[in-house]
Write a protein that holds these residues in place. Structure first.
Motif, PDB file in Angstrom:
ATOM      1  N   PHE A 245       0.840  -1.185   0.000  1.00 29.53           N
ATOM      2  CA  PHE A 245       0.000   0.000   0.000  1.00 29.53           C
ATOM      3  C   PHE A 245       0.881   1.243   0.000  1.00 29.53           C
ATOM      4  O   PHE A 245       1.797   1.385   0.816  1.00 29.53           O
ATOM      5  N   ASP A 246       0.580   2.148  -0.923  1.00 26.86           N
ATOM      6  CA  ASP A 246       1.232   3.464  -0.944  1.00 26.86           C
ATOM      7  C   ASP A 246       2.752   3.351  -0.909  1.00 26.86           C
ATOM      8  O   ASP A 246       3.413   3.874  -0.015  1.00 26.86           O
ATOM      9  N   PHE A 247       3.322   2.655  -1.884  1.00 27.51           N
ATOM     10  CA  PHE A 247       4.785   2.533  -1.892  1.00 27.51           C
ATOM     11  C   PHE A 247       5.404   3.383  -2.987  1.00 27.51           C
ATOM     12  O   PHE A 247       4.805   3.643  -4.029  1.00 27.51           O
ATOM     13  N   VAL A 248       6.608   3.845  -2.690  1.00 27.92           N
ATOM     14  CA  VAL A 248       7.367   4.677  -3.619  1.00 27.92           C
ATOM     15  C   VAL A 248       8.742   4.049  -3.762  1.00 27.92           C
ATOM     16  O   VAL A 248       9.395   3.723  -2.768  1.00 27.92           O
ATOM     17  N   VAL A 249       9.196   3.881  -4.994  1.00 28.75           N
ATOM     18  CA  VAL A 249      10.511   3.303  -5.242  1.00 28.75           C
ATOM     19  C   VAL A 249      11.345   4.292  -6.057  1.00 28.75           C
ATOM     20  O   VAL A 249      10.924   4.734  -7.131  1.00 28.75           O
ATOM     21  N   GLY A 250      12.510   4.633  -5.526  1.00 31.73           N
ATOM     22  CA  GLY A 250      13.447   5.454  -6.294  1.00 31.73           C
ATOM     23  C   GLY A 250      13.157   6.935  -6.284  1.00 31.73           C
ATOM     24  O   GLY A 250      13.501   7.640  -7.248  1.00 31.73           O
ATOM     25  N   GLN A 251      12.532   7.443  -5.227  1.00 31.67           N
ATOM     26  CA  GLN A 251      12.317   8.895  -5.130  1.00 31.67           C
ATOM     27  C   GLN A 251      13.676   9.565  -4.891  1.00 31.67           C
ATOM     28  O   GLN A 251      14.330   9.325  -3.878  1.00 31.67           O
ATOM     29  N   THR A 252      14.087  10.417  -5.831  1.00 31.81           N
ATOM     30  CA  THR A 252      15.460  10.928  -5.841  1.00 31.81           C
ATOM     31  C   THR A 252      15.517  12.398  -5.419  1.00 31.81           C
ATOM     32  O   THR A 252      14.707  13.225  -5.875  1.00 31.81           O
ATOM     33  N   PHE A 253      16.485  12.696  -4.542  1.00 28.91           N
ATOM     34  CA  PHE A 253      16.737  14.068  -4.113  1.00 28.91           C
ATOM     35  C   PHE A 253      18.218  14.362  -4.350  1.00 28.91           C
ATOM     36  O   PHE A 253      19.090  13.554  -3.987  1.00 28.91           O
ATOM     37  N   VAL A 254      18.498  15.520  -4.953  1.00 28.64           N
ATOM     38  CA  VAL A 254      19.876  15.922  -5.209  1.00 28.64           C
ATOM     39  C   VAL A 254      20.141  17.252  -4.510  1.00 28.64           C
ATOM     40  O   VAL A 254      19.441  18.237  -4.761  1.00 28.64           O
ATOM     41  N   ASP A 255      21.112  17.268  -3.633  1.00 28.33           N
ATOM     42  CA  ASP A 255      21.521  18.494  -2.937  1.00 28.33           C
ATOM     43  C   ASP A 255      22.931  18.847  -3.381  1.00 28.33           C
ATOM     44  O   ASP A 255      23.844  18.007  -3.323  1.00 28.33           O
ATOM     45  N   ARG A 256      23.096  20.124  -3.784  1.00 28.14           N
ATOM     46  CA  ARG A 256      24.422  20.613  -4.161  1.00 28.14           C
ATOM     47  C   ARG A 256      24.828  21.691  -3.173  1.00 28.14           C
ATOM     48  O   ARG A 256      24.114  22.679  -2.995  1.00 28.14           O
ATOM     49  N   ILE A 257      25.974  21.450  -2.560  1.00 28.45           N
ATOM     50  CA  ILE A 257      26.417  22.325  -1.482  1.00 28.45           C
ATOM     51  C   ILE A 257      27.753  22.951  -1.853  1.00 28.45           C
ATOM     52  O   ILE A 257      28.671  22.259  -2.302  1.00 28.45           O
ATOM     53  N   GLN A 258      27.833  24.298  -1.666  1.00 30.33           N
ATOM     54  CA  GLN A 258      29.110  24.998  -1.826  1.00 30.33           C
ATOM     55  C   GLN A 258      29.522  25.518  -0.457  1.00 30.33           C
ATOM     56  O   GLN A 258      28.737  26.185   0.222  1.00 30.33           O
ATOM     57  N   ARG A 259      30.745  25.183  -0.050  1.00 28.10           N
ATOM     58  CA  ARG A 259      31.175  25.554   1.301  1.00 28.10           C
ATOM     59  C   ARG A 259      32.623  26.023   1.261  1.00 28.10           C
ATOM     60  O   ARG A 259      33.491  25.359   0.683  1.00 28.10           O
ATOM     61  N   ASP A 260      32.872  27.170   1.882  1.00 30.58           N
ATOM     62  CA  ASP A 260      34.228  27.708   1.990  1.00 30.58           C
ATOM     63  C   ASP A 260      34.864  27.209   3.281  1.00 30.58           C
ATOM     64  O   ASP A 260      34.226  27.206   4.346  1.00 30.58           O
ATOM     65  N   VAL A 261      36.100  26.786   3.176  1.00 33.47           N
ATOM     66  CA  VAL A 261      36.836  26.315   4.349  1.00 33.47           C
ATOM     67  C   VAL A 261      38.187  27.021   4.385  1.00 33.47           C
ATOM     68  O   VAL A 261      38.728  27.457   3.361  1.00 33.47           O
ATOM     69  N   SER A 262      38.734  27.137   5.582  1.00 33.01           N
ATOM     70  CA  SER A 262      40.058  27.749   5.750  1.00 33.01           C
ATOM     71  C   SER A 262      40.739  27.114   6.948  1.00 33.01           C
ATOM     72  O   SER A 262      40.093  26.547   7.833  1.00 33.01           O
ATOM     73  N   LYS A 263      42.039  27.201   6.939  1.00 28.47           N
ATOM     74  CA  LYS A 263      42.801  26.623   8.034  1.00 28.47           C
ATOM     75  C   LYS A 263      44.104  27.412   8.169  1.00 28.47           C
ATOM     76  O   LYS A 263      44.714  27.810   7.162  1.00 28.47           O
ATOM     77  N   GLU A 264      44.527  27.589   9.397  1.00 27.81           N
ATOM     78  CA  GLU A 264      45.794  28.261   9.665  1.00 27.81           C
ATOM     79  C   GLU A 264      46.866  27.197   9.809  1.00 27.81           C
ATOM     80  O   GLU A 264      46.762  26.316  10.650  1.00 27.81           O
ATOM     81  N   ILE A 265      47.880  27.295   8.981  1.00 22.14           N
ATOM     82  CA  ILE A 265      48.919  26.267   8.987  1.00 22.14           C
ATOM     83  C   ILE A 265      50.276  26.886   9.299  1.00 22.14           C
ATOM     84  O   ILE A 265      50.487  28.091   9.127  1.00 22.14           O
TER      85      ILE A 265
END
Length: 383
Positions: A245-265
């Motif tokens: 009953f009420d089944f869904v197969v293969g429902q697709t979600f795509v998230d694209r993330i842009q993230r800035d990172v920094s580090k002191e070395i």
């Protein structure tokens, strides 16, 4: 062979003497406590080792007399009772008395002191009476013609055969009781709205039926695939209807993330005015581009168990299931040194396709199957 020293021989003799003394005291103690059957067996063992033992010779005759009297008193109590199954208890009492007979006959010294009573004929008679009672009870139950009584009759006939193998036509009556008492359960075919998933649904049902058969949940319950039942013209007693009953197969979600990172070395070292070493730092930066693809498959399984004789619904439930497939990958621009260990794990990889829909269907139904199998086992185990 190494010879024993005088001291070692003395120790062994002392130990044997102590063991014999303890055995004698043990038998006398049992006798004084009124545990006459145990005392008889202990005295007989003592006489086998030491035929002239004074305590065993003195007490064995009375211990046997008392044990015999107690056993026959218990037999008479059972014979006076209204318990239908009293002959099985009578047989057990006679067997206990026969055990004393066998023990005494195995000891010439004990046999000189006591002439034990042979209960073999009494045991045979009690067994025949007990088997007849069980047989009559089974016949009465079987004649009622309903499944519950037939299953009880099966147990009664089985008890009769344990008492006397091949007793009358008990084996045949037992088979009749089983055939009448068995519950034939047919598991329905599963119809799904898309023909694409029909094969997977059939696999689900086939595996369920096969597993239920192999578990041997209840000797009086037999499971059948609906197709097999139809081909054999089998009339089911109960019908398990399954429906996704009420089944869904293969429902697709795509998230694209842009993230800035920094580090002191640390990029190097230098000396301060006091001559101390100090680190030189530099801030490095990068930009991450991460793609996360999530494929969700979920649904509900309705099941209902119906008594085909009266249409009564015996059990119904709805079981949820879900499966989530995830793939993440990413790239970056900038200085790689700015990335953390976790960031590095996301770099690279590729946009791989998810499993085919048929596999996703089987994955989300896997937890449904586990719950359903447990439910059915619990339900039919208590039948």
């Amino acid at each position: 062979m190494k010879k024993l020293s005088c001291r070692q021989l003395c120790c062994i003799v002392a130990l044997l003497a102590y063991t014999l003394l303890l055995s004698c005291k043990s038998g006398e103690k049992l006798y004084n406590k009124g545990r006459y059957s145990e005392a008889v067996l202990t005295f007989v063992k003592k006489l086998q080792r030491k035929p002239q033992d004074a305590t065993a010779t003195r007490l064995l005759p009375d211990a046997y007399h008392q044990a015999l009297q107690s056993g026959e008193d218990r037999v008479n109590e059972w014979l006076r009772s209204n318990n239908q199954l009293k002959w099985e208890s009578v047989r057990n009492e006679y067997r206990a008395l026969q055990n004393l007979y066998n023990s005494i006959h195995g000891s010439p010294a004990a046999l000189k002191l006591v002439q034990p009573k042979d209960y073999r004929d009494a045991i045979t008679g009690a067994q025949e009476n007990a088997a007849e009672i069980r047989y009559d009870r089974g016949t009465t139950l079987l004649n009622r013609g309903d499944k519950v009584s037939a299953r009880q009759a099966y147990e009664e006939f089985g008890a009769a055969l344990k008492l006397i193998p091949n007793y009358r036509d008990t084996k045949q009556r037992m088979d009749e009781a089983f055939q009448l008492g068995v519950v034939n359960v047919v598991v329905s075919q599963i119809e799904v709205r898309s023909p694409y998933y029909q094969f997977s649904a059939d696999q689900f049902r086939d595996y369920l039926v096969r597993n239920l058969q192999q578990r041997n949940i209840n000797r009086f319950v037999q499971f059948y695939d609906e197709r097999i039942a139809r081909s054999e013209n089998l009339r089911p007693d109960e019908y398990i209807e399954l429906r996704f009953f009420d089944f869904v197969v293969g429902q697709t979600f795509v998230d694209r993330i842009q993230r800035d990172v920094s580090k002191e070395i640390v990029t190097g070292t230098t000396k301060d005015t006091s001559g101390n070493t100090i680190n030189l730092y530099q801030t490095v930066k990068a930009t991450l581009y991460i793609t996360k693809k999530t494929v969700v498959s979920k649904g509900l399984l309705d099941y209902r168990i119906t008594d085909t004789n009266n249409g009564q619904v015996l059990r119904t439930d709805r079981i949820p299931g879900n499966y989530t497939w995830v793939n993440q990958f990413g790239t970056f621009r900038g200085d790689e040194r700015a990335l953390s260990d976790e960031d590095r794990k996301l770099m690279g990889g590729q946009d791989v396709p998810p499993p085919p829909p048929s596999d996703l269907f089987m994955e989300f139904t896997r937890p449904i199957y586990d719950v359903l199998a447990r439910d059915l086992q619990s339900f039919y185990n208590s039948l």
